[in-house]
Design a protein around this motif. Structure first.
Motif, PDB file in Angstrom:
ATOM      1  N   ALA A   1       0.840  -1.206   0.000  1.00  0.00           N
ATOM      2  CA  ALA A   1       0.000   0.000   0.000  1.00  0.00           C
ATOM      3  C   ALA A   1       0.876   1.257   0.000  1.00  0.00           C
ATOM      4  O   ALA A   1       0.614   2.207  -0.738  1.00  0.00           O
ATOM      5  CB  ALA A   1      -0.931  -0.012   1.215  1.00  0.00           C
TER       6      ALA A   1
ATOM      7  N   CYS B   1       0.753   3.665  -3.181  1.00  0.00           N
ATOM      8  CA  CYS B   1       0.281   5.021  -2.895  1.00  0.00           C
ATOM      9  C   CYS B   1       1.295   6.053  -3.406  1.00  0.00           C
ATOM     10  O   CYS B   1       0.942   7.035  -4.057  1.00  0.00           O
ATOM     11  CB  CYS B   1       0.073   5.158  -1.384  1.00  0.00           C
ATOM     12  SG  CYS B   1      -0.575   6.736  -0.905  1.00  0.00           S
TER      13      CYS B   1
ATOM     14  N   PRO C   1      -4.165   2.832  -7.025  1.00  0.00           N
ATOM     15  CA  PRO C   1      -5.173   2.509  -6.008  1.00  0.00           C
ATOM     16  C   PRO C   1      -4.577   1.644  -4.899  1.00  0.00           C
ATOM     17  O   PRO C   1      -3.927   0.638  -5.188  1.00  0.00           O
ATOM     18  CB  PRO C   1      -6.236   1.722  -6.790  1.00  0.00           C
ATOM     19  CG  PRO C   1      -6.038   2.115  -8.220  1.00  0.00           C
ATOM     20  CD  PRO C   1      -4.573   2.415  -8.376  1.00  0.00           C
ATOM     21  N   ALA C   2      -4.769   2.065  -3.654  1.00  0.00           N
ATOM     22  CA  ALA C   2      -4.069   1.375  -2.556  1.00  0.00           C
ATOM     23  C   ALA C   2      -4.830   1.486  -1.241  1.00  0.00           C
ATOM     24  O   ALA C   2      -4.248   1.787  -0.208  1.00  0.00           O
ATOM     25  CB  ALA C   2      -2.661   1.952  -2.411  1.00  0.00           C
ATOM     26  N   ASP C   3      -6.140   1.215  -1.270  1.00  0.00           N
ATOM     27  CA  ASP C   3      -6.913   1.311  -0.032  1.00  0.00           C
ATOM     28  C   ASP C   3      -6.606   0.178   0.940  1.00  0.00           C
ATOM     29  O   ASP C   3      -6.851   0.298   2.141  1.00  0.00           O
ATOM     30  CB  ASP C   3      -8.419   1.324  -0.353  1.00  0.00           C
ATOM     31  CG  ASP C   3      -8.857   2.730  -0.754  1.00  0.00           C
ATOM     32  OD1 ASP C   3      -8.071   3.677  -0.519  1.00  0.00           O
ATOM     33  OD2 ASP C   3      -9.959   2.877  -1.312  1.00  0.00           O
ATOM     34  N   SER C   4      -6.117  -0.938   0.411  1.00  0.00           N
ATOM     35  CA  SER C   4      -5.744  -2.064   1.279  1.00  0.00           C
ATOM     36  C   SER C   4      -4.505  -2.710   0.684  1.00  0.00           C
ATOM     37  O   SER C   4      -4.132  -2.430  -0.457  1.00  0.00           O
ATOM     38  CB  SER C   4      -6.878  -3.095   1.322  1.00  0.00           C
ATOM     39  OG  SER C   4      -7.028  -3.660   0.023  1.00  0.00           O
ATOM     40  N   GLU C   5      -3.871  -3.598   1.454  1.00  0.00           N
ATOM     41  CA  GLU C   5      -2.696  -4.300   0.922  1.00  0.00           C
ATOM     42  C   GLU C   5      -3.080  -5.124  -0.314  1.00  0.00           C
ATOM     43  O   GLU C   5      -2.333  -5.183  -1.281  1.00  0.00           O
ATOM     44  CB  GLU C   5      -2.095  -5.222   1.995  1.00  0.00           C
ATOM     45  CG  GLU C   5      -1.233  -4.503   3.019  1.00  0.00           C
ATOM     46  CD  GLU C   5      -0.004  -3.829   2.406  1.00  0.00           C
ATOM     47  OE1 GLU C   5       0.762  -4.505   1.708  1.00  0.00           O
ATOM     48  OE2 GLU C   5       0.166  -2.619   2.626  1.00  0.00           O
TER      49      GLU C   5
ATOM     50  N   GLU D   1      -5.595  -4.601  -2.458  1.00  0.00           N
ATOM     51  CA  GLU D   1      -5.842  -3.738  -3.618  1.00  0.00           C
ATOM     52  C   GLU D   1      -4.515  -3.187  -4.151  1.00  0.00           C
ATOM     53  O   GLU D   1      -4.297  -3.108  -5.364  1.00  0.00           O
ATOM     54  CB  GLU D   1      -6.770  -2.578  -3.245  1.00  0.00           C
ATOM     55  CG  GLU D   1      -7.120  -1.718  -4.454  1.00  0.00           C
ATOM     56  CD  GLU D   1      -7.895  -0.458  -4.114  1.00  0.00           C
ATOM     57  OE1 GLU D   1      -8.910  -0.179  -4.762  1.00  0.00           O
ATOM     58  OE2 GLU D   1      -7.476   0.261  -3.163  1.00  0.00           O
ATOM     59  N   ALA D   2      -3.641  -2.800  -3.243  1.00  0.00           N
ATOM     60  CA  ALA D   2      -2.345  -2.243  -3.654  1.00  0.00           C
ATOM     61  C   ALA D   2      -1.520  -3.274  -4.414  1.00  0.00           C
ATOM     62  O   ALA D   2      -0.910  -2.964  -5.437  1.00  0.00           O
ATOM     63  CB  ALA D   2      -1.577  -1.758  -2.427  1.00  0.00           C
TER      64      ALA D   2
ATOM     65  N   SER E   1      -3.047  -3.631  -7.862  1.00  0.00           N
ATOM     66  CA  SER E   1      -2.813  -2.485  -8.755  1.00  0.00           C
ATOM     67  C   SER E   1      -1.329  -2.373  -9.133  1.00  0.00           C
ATOM     68  O   SER E   1      -0.992  -2.007 -10.253  1.00  0.00           O
ATOM     69  CB  SER E   1      -3.328  -1.174  -8.136  1.00  0.00           C
ATOM     70  OG  SER E   1      -2.705  -0.914  -6.919  1.00  0.00           O
TER      71      SER E   1
END
Ligand SMILES: [Zn+2]
Length: 391
Positions: free
Chosen positions: A300, A304, A309-313, A315-316, A319
């Motif tokens: 993340a 970031c 996109p990096a709202d959670s590990e 998702e990060a 992405s």
């Protein structure tokens, strides 16, 4: 207790002219046949001319240098007695020069026995300058040496802290002629160093900033350097990124993509940067899946910083893996083992060797999630297919 080590770095247009400040009697240039043909060695010799030093040449370093090449080069140095060793080339040349230097100073040591524990007492006879002609290996800024054991078809990860070059010269004009394919291969190696240096279990405060900025520079400037090699601004930034990532991972560690990449290179001779970058998005997905014994990830923070996109590990990681695959596509790199030209039959025939060598690689154990033998087999097969990792 830990260390942060760096050579003196001279960078930017005209950096090569710094060579005129060296003082000594005799220089041994270590390079390869291609660079000799391209005239880059001649430019280094011209820059050295004002020093009045005698200049000798060792120009037979092959890609994936062998132990024999290192022994031969060191024997030549023992005849020549240089007080400067100048490596002009990519990672293979720089790594070979580092190992030759050790054997020149310590003829009692075998190249495959160079390790971080033993005190070598280098710099009694010579000092080392690294002039990279590719933009990615970071070897100019690290003490690591990768050689190839041709008999056993495996890469040997060697090196002692004393191996760090004294001086690294980054002159963007020396890399303007680097072909697009090599620019992409080595640039993606730099990205892999940055990502793994930031996320390996050995990450630390000193390396984090270097790794973050190096990753950002590669994403921004590598496509431009591949599209137009004469773009001096793109060359400068990719060159800086390579050395910064080298300092970053060289003072922490790389991780699983390097472990698997070394294994692949030893058997199928895929260029180092292409191999490690190919595995990188898969190993990110694999590490993000967690599992027993897996440590926390830092995707993340990295994603970031890169504006992903990096709202959670989770998702990060997704992405980041997507962005790396997009970059690979943009610069024309393979994204699966079958795209590398390896058939499933070939992979299956070598799967034992690949798995064991990746398991035994010193970088693999620095991953936040370390695969067992069965998982490594699944990983190699999934990367052949180009499948997303969800185990
Ligand atoms: Zn690498």
């Amino acid at each position: 207790m830990w260390f942060f080590s760096s050579p003196q770095v001279v960078y930017g247009e005209g950096a090569l002219s710094y060579l005129e400040r060296l003082q000594g009697k005799r220089v041994c240039l270590v390079t390869d046949a291609t660079l000799l043909k391209l005239g880059l060695v001649e430019r280094v010799k011209e820059a050295l001319a004002p020093t009045g030093m005698a200049i000798d040449l060792i120009s037979d370093v092959e890609p994936e240098p062998s132990l024999e090449t290192v022994r031969r080069g060191a024997a030549r140095m023992l005849e020549l007695c240089p007080d400067w060793i100048i490596a002009v080339g990519g990672g293979s040349v720089m790594d070979a020069a580092k190992a030759m230097w050790v054997l020149y100073e310590r003829p009692d040591i075998q190249p495959d026995a160079i390790n971080p524990v033993e005190i070598l007492g280098l710099r009694q006879k010579a000092r080392l300058v690294a002039i990279p002609t590719t933009t990615g290996t970071g070897s100019e800024a690290t003490w690591a040496i990768v050689l190839t054991d041709t008999l056993e078809r495996r890469k040997l990860g060697l090196g002692s802290r004393e191996n760090l070059p004294d001086l690294a010269i980054l002159d963007p004009e020396l890399v303007q002629g680097l072909p697009p394919r090599s620019t992409a291969d080595t640039g993606l190696d730099a990205l892999t160093h940055a990502v793994e240096g930031f996320t390996s279990s050995m990450h630390n405060d000193f390396c984090d900033g270097l790794c973050l900025q190096a990753a950002r520079l590669v994403f921004e400037w590598l496509p431009k350097a591949v599209a137009d090699g004469s773009d001096l601004e793109a060359r400068t930034h990719t060159q800086n990124a390579a050395t910064m990532a080298g300092l970053g991972f060289g003072n922490s560690m790389a991780a699983l993509a390097h472990g698997m990449g070394h294994a692949l290179g030893g058997v199928f001779h895929v260029p180092h940067g292409r191999a490690v970058a190919l595995f990188l998005p898969y190993t990110i997905e694999y590490s993000a899946c967690g599992g027993p014994g897996a440590g926390p990830t830092r995707y993340a923070e990295l994603a970031c910083f890169l504006g992903l996109p990096a709202d959670s590990e989770a998702e990060a990681a997704a992405s980041l893996a997507r962005a790396i695959r997009q970059l690979e596509k943009q610069v024309g790199q393979p994204r699966s083992l079958q795209e590398c030209g390896i058939s499933l039959e070939q992979l299956r025939a070598e799967l034992d060797t690949l798995t064991w060598n990746a398991l035994g690689d010193s970088q693999t154990v620095m991953s936040t999630r370390i695969p067992d033998e069965a998982e490594l087999r699944r990983l190699f097969l999934a990367v052949w297919e180009g499948a997303r990792i969800d185990f």
